[in-house]
Design a protein around this motif. Structure first.
Motif, PDB file in Angstrom:
ATOM      1  N   LYS A   1       0.834  -1.208   0.000  1.00  0.00           N
ATOM      2  CA  LYS A   1       0.000   0.000   0.000  1.00  0.00           C
ATOM      3  C   LYS A   1       0.865   1.253   0.000  1.00  0.00           C
ATOM      4  O   LYS A   1       0.574   2.219  -0.723  1.00  0.00           O
ATOM      5  CB  LYS A   1      -0.919  -0.011   1.225  1.00  0.00           C
ATOM      6  CG  LYS A   1      -1.858   1.186   1.304  1.00  0.00           C
ATOM      7  CD  LYS A   1      -2.756   1.083   2.534  1.00  0.00           C
ATOM      8  CE  LYS A   1      -3.685   2.289   2.629  1.00  0.00           C
ATOM      9  NZ  LYS A   1      -4.561   2.197   3.828  1.00  0.00           N
TER      10      LYS A   1
ATOM     11  N   GLU B   1       1.257  -0.303  -4.805  1.00  0.00           N
ATOM     12  CA  GLU B   1       1.166  -1.503  -5.631  1.00  0.00           C
ATOM     13  C   GLU B   1       0.234  -2.540  -5.004  1.00  0.00           C
ATOM     14  O   GLU B   1       0.482  -3.750  -5.058  1.00  0.00           O
ATOM     15  CB  GLU B   1       2.558  -2.100  -5.859  1.00  0.00           C
ATOM     16  CG  GLU B   1       3.463  -1.187  -6.685  1.00  0.00           C
ATOM     17  CD  GLU B   1       4.661  -1.936  -7.267  1.00  0.00           C
ATOM     18  OE1 GLU B   1       4.672  -3.185  -7.201  1.00  0.00           O
ATOM     19  OE2 GLU B   1       5.568  -1.273  -7.774  1.00  0.00           O
ATOM     20  N   GLU B   2      -0.877  -2.048  -4.457  1.00  0.00           N
ATOM     21  CA  GLU B   2      -1.840  -2.946  -3.818  1.00  0.00           C
ATOM     22  C   GLU B   2      -2.450  -3.928  -4.818  1.00  0.00           C
ATOM     23  O   GLU B   2      -2.597  -5.120  -4.524  1.00  0.00           O
ATOM     24  CB  GLU B   2      -2.961  -2.126  -3.171  1.00  0.00           C
ATOM     25  CG  GLU B   2      -2.501  -1.289  -1.978  1.00  0.00           C
ATOM     26  CD  GLU B   2      -3.570  -0.335  -1.499  1.00  0.00           C
ATOM     27  OE1 GLU B   2      -4.322  -0.719  -0.584  1.00  0.00           O
ATOM     28  OE2 GLU B   2      -3.665   0.771  -2.056  1.00  0.00           O
ATOM     29  N   LYS B   3      -2.798  -3.448  -5.998  1.00  0.00           N
ATOM     30  CA  LYS B   3      -3.435  -4.313  -7.000  1.00  0.00           C
ATOM     31  C   LYS B   3      -2.469  -5.392  -7.476  1.00  0.00           C
ATOM     32  O   LYS B   3      -2.827  -6.567  -7.581  1.00  0.00           O
ATOM     33  CB  LYS B   3      -3.922  -3.481  -8.183  1.00  0.00           C
ATOM     34  CG  LYS B   3      -5.092  -2.570  -7.858  1.00  0.00           C
ATOM     35  CD  LYS B   3      -5.579  -1.829  -9.103  1.00  0.00           C
ATOM     36  CE  LYS B   3      -6.776  -0.948  -8.769  1.00  0.00           C
ATOM     37  NZ  LYS B   3      -7.252  -0.206  -9.972  1.00  0.00           N
ATOM     38  N   LYS B   4      -1.238  -5.008  -7.761  1.00  0.00           N
ATOM     39  CA  LYS B   4      -0.241  -5.973  -8.213  1.00  0.00           C
ATOM     40  C   LYS B   4       0.040  -7.008  -7.134  1.00  0.00           C
ATOM     41  O   LYS B   4       0.243  -8.201  -7.432  1.00  0.00           O
ATOM     42  CB  LYS B   4       1.055  -5.254  -8.593  1.00  0.00           C
ATOM     43  CG  LYS B   4       2.133  -6.172  -9.132  1.00  0.00           C
ATOM     44  CD  LYS B   4       3.376  -5.402  -9.535  1.00  0.00           C
ATOM     45  CE  LYS B   4       4.452  -6.334 -10.077  1.00  0.00           C
ATOM     46  NZ  LYS B   4       5.680  -5.620 -10.487  1.00  0.00           N
TER      47      LYS B   4
ATOM     48  N   LYS C   1      -1.890  -8.373  -5.022  1.00  0.00           N
ATOM     49  CA  LYS C   1      -2.916  -9.422  -4.895  1.00  0.00           C
ATOM     50  C   LYS C   1      -2.569 -10.651  -5.722  1.00  0.00           C
ATOM     51  O   LYS C   1      -2.896 -11.778  -5.345  1.00  0.00           O
ATOM     52  CB  LYS C   1      -4.275  -8.858  -5.314  1.00  0.00           C
ATOM     53  CG  LYS C   1      -4.836  -7.835  -4.335  1.00  0.00           C
ATOM     54  CD  LYS C   1      -6.184  -7.309  -4.794  1.00  0.00           C
ATOM     55  CE  LYS C   1      -6.724  -6.281  -3.803  1.00  0.00           C
ATOM     56  NZ  LYS C   1      -8.041  -5.740  -4.239  1.00  0.00           N
TER      57      LYS C   1
END
Length: 316
Positions: free
Chosen positions: A92, A96-99, A101
């Protein structure tokens, strides 16, 4: 980046840097009691490095690549964060929170110094592990050590007295093991092939060397004593499949362990000992075609034998 070996020699006064919880928090002893030597684990050394990076590169540094994954951290409610929450917090903070996951491994490799250097065992799904290119051995004292059991008192009472004057009116008694003085030697290996997989760079290597030296000075606590880095040797190899092997055994302390044991004494300060690097220099000269570079950092108060001047580096 070249494969390399490290020898790190440090001293400690009036404390024990790495205690054994299975032995009343006395010093760790891997050798038989009659041998007299004590030891420090690689976990202790890595903690010194990590704590220095946290202080030296707060919030991952300007480039956000030197976060520390393995550390004690609490949330807003004061609860200790686990591996998953620590990783998510780092992801966070770098956006790069999406990556993360789908590929937490690459996010942590890109943004965590200790993941790139020491590796990681990530036990949160999806699980993964990464072998670290930097592997420390145990650090052993170069002489026999007798720890001392000491006692003291804390003046401040542990709780307030009530309106009737009842309650704790005296401080508490504390006990601990300590040692007056000891010198330790620790080896390490950096594997260039493993570094390719972990993403460790030459820049990381230089920060690691600095963290070994200054991290030893930085991480001070009463029970750990006053620690001082003495000698740091870094030997890089042009041949990726060659190592001198056990280079710490090529550095002699004088008087040696046998002499101290025979005398029934122990060194009490840095002035009582000196170090001889002659054997190490001879081996390096014999294998010079396999060695790309050797650097040595030296504390000004250390007495050394052997012509190390061509290799000596300025202290950070």
């Amino acid at each position: 980046m070249n494969s390399s070996e490290i020898v790190f020699i440090k001293s400690v006064k009036d404390g024990i840097p790495n205690r054994d919880p299975l032995n009343d928090s006395d010093a760790r002893r891997l050798f038989p009691e009659e041998d007299g030597r004590i030891s420090l684990s690689d976990v202790s050394i890595k903690r010194d490095v990590r704590d220095f990076i946290i202080a030296y590169e707060p919030n991952g540094g300007a480039a956000q690549k030197n976060h520390i994954f393995v550390q004690e951290k609490v949330n807003d409610k004061g609860k200790l964060l686990g591996r998953g929450s620590l990783a998510e917090e780092i992801a966070k903070s770098v956006g790069e929170e999406k990556k993360a996951k789908d590929d937490m491994k690459s996010v942590l490799k890109a943004h965590c110094f200790d993941v790139r250097t020491f590796g990681i065992v990530y036990s949160v799904k999806p699980k993964f592990n990464l072998t670290g290119p930097v592997q420390f051995g145990w650090a052993h004292s170069l002489h026999p050590v007798d720890t001392q059991y000491v006692q003291g008192t804390v003046v401040m009472p542990s709780s307030d007295s009530n309106d009737e004057g009842e309650g704790k009116t005296q401080g508490t008694i504390w006990t601990t093991y300590t040692l007056p003085f000891a010198v330790f030697a620790m080896p390490a290996v950096i594997n260039a092939k493993a570094a390719e997989h972990s993403g460790m760079t030459e820049e990381d290597q230089e920060l690691l060397l600095r963290a070994l030296w200054q991290g030893t000075q930085h991480r001070q606590a009463r029970g750990r004593g006053q620690q001082q880095p003495l000698i740091l040797v870094h030997i890089e190899y042009s041949d990726p499949f060659y190592r001198i092997g056990y280079p710490e055994e090529l550095i002699a302390m004088s008087p040696d362990a046998a002499a101290w044991k025979a005398a029934g004494k122990q060194p009490s300060s840095l002035q009582d000992v000196s170090f001889d690097l002659t054997k190490l220099l001879v081996v390096m000269a014999e294998k010079q075609e396999k060695i790309a570079r050797c650097r040595i950092w030296l504390h000004s108060g250390v007495n050394v034998s052997g012509d190390i001047q061509p290799f000596v580096q300025p202290i950070w």
